[in-house]
Design an enzyme around this catalytic site. Structure first.
Site, mmCIF file in Angstrom:
data_model
loop_
_atom_site.group_PDB
_atom_site.id
_atom_site.type_symbol
_atom_site.label_atom_id
_atom_site.label_comp_id
_atom_site.label_asym_id
_atom_site.label_seq_id
_atom_site.Cartn_x
_atom_site.Cartn_y
_atom_site.Cartn_z
ATOM 1 C CG ASP A 123 -2.056 -0.981 1.082
ATOM 2 O OD1 ASP A 123 -2.429 -1.289 -0.068
ATOM 3 O OD2 ASP A 123 -2.567 -1.452 2.110
ATOM 4 C CE LYS B 157 9.106 6.822 -2.759
ATOM 5 N NZ LYS B 157 9.323 7.416 -4.044
ATOM 6 N NE ARG C 106 5.318 23.004 22.107
ATOM 7 C CZ ARG C 106 5.213 24.328 22.138
ATOM 8 N NH1 ARG C 106 5.738 25.051 21.175
ATOM 9 N NH2 ARG C 106 4.574 24.936 23.120
ATOM 10 C CG ASP D 218 -0.382 13.012 20.956
ATOM 11 O OD1 ASP D 218 -0.125 13.733 21.932
ATOM 12 O OD2 ASP D 218 -0.040 11.810 20.883
ATOM 13 C CB THR E 86 -8.777 -0.010 6.359
ATOM 14 O OG1 THR E 86 -8.404 0.538 5.080
ATOM 15 C CG2 THR E 86 -10.192 -0.542 6.281
ATOM 16 C CE1 TYR F 213 -10.736 -1.019 13.281
ATOM 17 C CE2 TYR F 213 -8.672 -2.160 12.850
ATOM 18 C CZ TYR F 213 -9.952 -2.147 13.378
ATOM 19 O OH TYR F 213 -10.438 -3.257 14.017
HETATM 20 P P1 NAP Z 1 3.880 2.382 5.265
HETATM 21 O O1 NAP Z 1 4.861 1.568 5.961
HETATM 22 O O2 NAP Z 1 3.901 2.464 3.788
HETATM 23 O O3 NAP Z 1 2.417 1.939 5.722
HETATM 24 C C1 NAP Z 1 2.130 1.678 7.064
HETATM 25 C C2 NAP Z 1 1.045 0.618 7.148
HETATM 26 O O4 NAP Z 1 -0.224 1.157 6.716
HETATM 27 C C3 NAP Z 1 1.322 -0.600 6.243
HETATM 28 O O5 NAP Z 1 1.019 -1.770 6.974
HETATM 29 C C4 NAP Z 1 0.352 -0.396 5.090
HETATM 30 O O6 NAP Z 1 -0.011 -1.576 4.443
HETATM 31 C C5 NAP Z 1 -0.820 0.213 5.819
HETATM 32 N N1 NAP Z 1 -1.789 0.935 4.972
HETATM 33 C C6 NAP Z 1 -1.576 1.990 4.145
HETATM 34 N N2 NAP Z 1 -2.729 2.372 3.577
HETATM 35 C C7 NAP Z 1 -3.694 1.525 4.041
HETATM 36 C C8 NAP Z 1 -5.103 1.404 3.841
HETATM 37 N N3 NAP Z 1 -5.766 2.241 3.052
HETATM 38 N N4 NAP Z 1 -5.769 0.442 4.528
HETATM 39 C C9 NAP Z 1 -5.126 -0.393 5.359
HETATM 40 N N5 NAP Z 1 -3.811 -0.352 5.592
HETATM 41 C C10 NAP Z 1 -3.103 0.605 4.944
HETATM 42 O O7 NAP Z 1 3.919 3.861 5.935
HETATM 43 P P2 NAP Z 1 4.086 5.333 5.404
HETATM 44 O O8 NAP Z 1 4.690 5.335 4.042
HETATM 45 O O9 NAP Z 1 4.703 6.117 6.466
HETATM 46 O O10 NAP Z 1 2.586 5.951 5.293
HETATM 47 C C11 NAP Z 1 1.636 5.524 4.444
HETATM 48 C C12 NAP Z 1 0.395 5.236 5.231
HETATM 49 O O11 NAP Z 1 0.731 4.516 6.396
HETATM 50 C C13 NAP Z 1 -0.336 6.456 5.752
HETATM 51 O O12 NAP Z 1 -1.290 6.942 4.814
HETATM 52 C C14 NAP Z 1 -0.998 5.972 7.033
HETATM 53 O O13 NAP Z 1 -2.380 5.652 6.850
HETATM 54 C C15 NAP Z 1 -0.275 4.698 7.377
HETATM 55 N N6 NAP Z 1 0.287 4.848 8.733
HETATM 56 C C16 NAP Z 1 -0.256 4.078 9.705
HETATM 57 C C17 NAP Z 1 0.158 4.245 11.013
HETATM 58 C C18 NAP Z 1 -0.485 3.397 12.077
HETATM 59 O O14 NAP Z 1 -1.319 2.550 11.720
HETATM 60 N N7 NAP Z 1 -0.155 3.610 13.354
HETATM 61 C C19 NAP Z 1 1.143 5.187 11.333
HETATM 62 C C20 NAP Z 1 1.682 5.954 10.316
HETATM 63 C C21 NAP Z 1 1.230 5.781 8.999
HETATM 64 P P3 NAP Z 1 1.011 -2.414 3.494
HETATM 65 O O15 NAP Z 1 1.762 -3.256 4.464
HETATM 66 O O16 NAP Z 1 0.149 -3.170 2.582
HETATM 67 O O17 NAP Z 1 1.904 -1.458 2.788
#
Ligand code: NAP
Length: 268
Positions: free
Chosen positions: A52, A57, A135, A154, A165, A169
């Site tokens: 994803d 990207k 902060r 936050d 999701t 989520y």
């Molecule tokens: P990344 O490592 O590319 O993604 C982080 C996780 O989010 C991966 O497990 C990814 O799945 C999953 N993800 C992304 N879009 C999703 C969707 N629509 N539904 C379900 N899972 C999804 O991280 P990144 O490049 O920093 O950021 C990209 C996205 O990561 C952000 O848009 C944000 O939603 C998510 N993220 C999640 C958290 C969290 O859950 N605590 C924290 C920061 C960012 P895949 O393993 O399939 O790539």
């Protein structure tokens, strides 16, 4: 976008993705497609190989192009990736026979205004407004020009239905069936004390809602905007206006695409 037999293949640098791209390119050439070496904005389709994160990207790197896009999943279970690498032949049969639909999804757009100028940011999953350097921040949140709360904590995350999701989520927000178009405002570690009162659950808003977020004066230099994981740092931010964009991400969907099957597999 006319069908002109030009296809973009974008892949991450894992060996599995590189091998998958090599196979896919060979098969496309055998079907008389032209696979461009650089991103071609006139292509009829973009195929993204990765997870994803790689899918997001591609959209950010190429400015949310107006080209149908499909993902081949070489990461974990992907929400944006429709095809497994071992289903490439089946996918190509369906693509050539035009057995697919195109889902048009509006990303969320933020206009970030500083004391000097306004800058745009776009997110398919979400846009987060949070404190820089960990902060606590204080934000006034308006919906359609009505002040709905003075938030402390936050930060807040504004998610599309498609992004529900993802980070939304994990932060306690609700999963939204993608057939419903909404904006979801989810608090990140909201503070609820005698001094500060913040909603502790998500707020669901209609697709045409306009959300305006203003940091308190002393926090103008302490907030960061994050769109799909990409950070935007600006000084003197006075307001951020968020709404669903008129742009559309055109996701190619195959017949067997099932949102709830993915939800159950990933989360239960
Ligand atoms: P990344 O490592 O590319 O993604 C982080 C996780 O989010 C991966 O497990 C990814 O799945 C999953 N993800 C992304 N879009 C999703 C969707 N629509 N539904 C379900 N899972 C999804 O991280 P990144 O490049 O920093 O950021 C990209 C996205 O990561 C952000 O848009 C944000 O939603 C998510 N993220 C999640 C958290 C969290 O859950 N605590 C924290 C920061 C960012 P895949 O393993 O399939 O790539």
């Amino acid at each position: 976008m006319a069908l002109n037999k030009i296809i973009n293949i974008i892949y991450n640098d894992s060996k599995f993705s590189v091998d998958t791209a090599t196979y896919l390119k060979k098969r496309l050439i055998s079907l008389n497609y032209h696979v461009s070496d650089t991103f071609d904005y006139t292509a009829e389709l973009t195929i993204c190989i990765g997870g994803d994160g790689s899918f997001l990207k591609v959209l950010h790197d190429y400015g949310f192009p107006d080209i149908p896009i499909i993902g081949i999943n070489t990461g974990h279970l992907g929400f944006f990736t429709e095809v497994d690498p071992d289903q490439i032949d089946e996918f190509l049969d369906q693509y050539v026979a035009q057995e697919y639909t195109i889902d048009e999804i509006n990303p969320i757009e933020a206009i970030i205004c500083t004391r000097n100028s306004c800058i745009e940011a776009m997110g398919l999953n979400e846009i987060v407004i949070k404190g820089d350097k960990s902060r606590t921040i204080h934000l006034d949140i308006y919906v359609d020009n009505h002040l709905i709360q003075r938030f402390s904590g936050d930060g807040i995350l504004i998610s599309t239905s498609t992004g529900s999701t993802a980070y939304n989520y994990s932060s306690g927000g609700s999963i939204v069936d993608p057939r419903i178009d909404v904006l979801q405002v989810t608090p990140l570690a909201p503070i609820n004390t005698n001094a500060y009162r913040s909603f502790t659950s998500s707020v669901i808003l209609p697709a045409d809602a306009v959300i305006k977020v203003s940091p308190e004066y002393r926090f103008e230099n302490s907030i960061v905007i994050v769109s799909d994981g990409v950070e935007h740092h600006h000084d003197a931010i006075i307001e951020v206006v968020l709404e669903l964009s008129e742009l559309k991400v055109k996701m190619l969907r195959l017949k067997n695409s099932e949102f709830w099957k993915k939800v159950i597999e990933k989360f239960l």
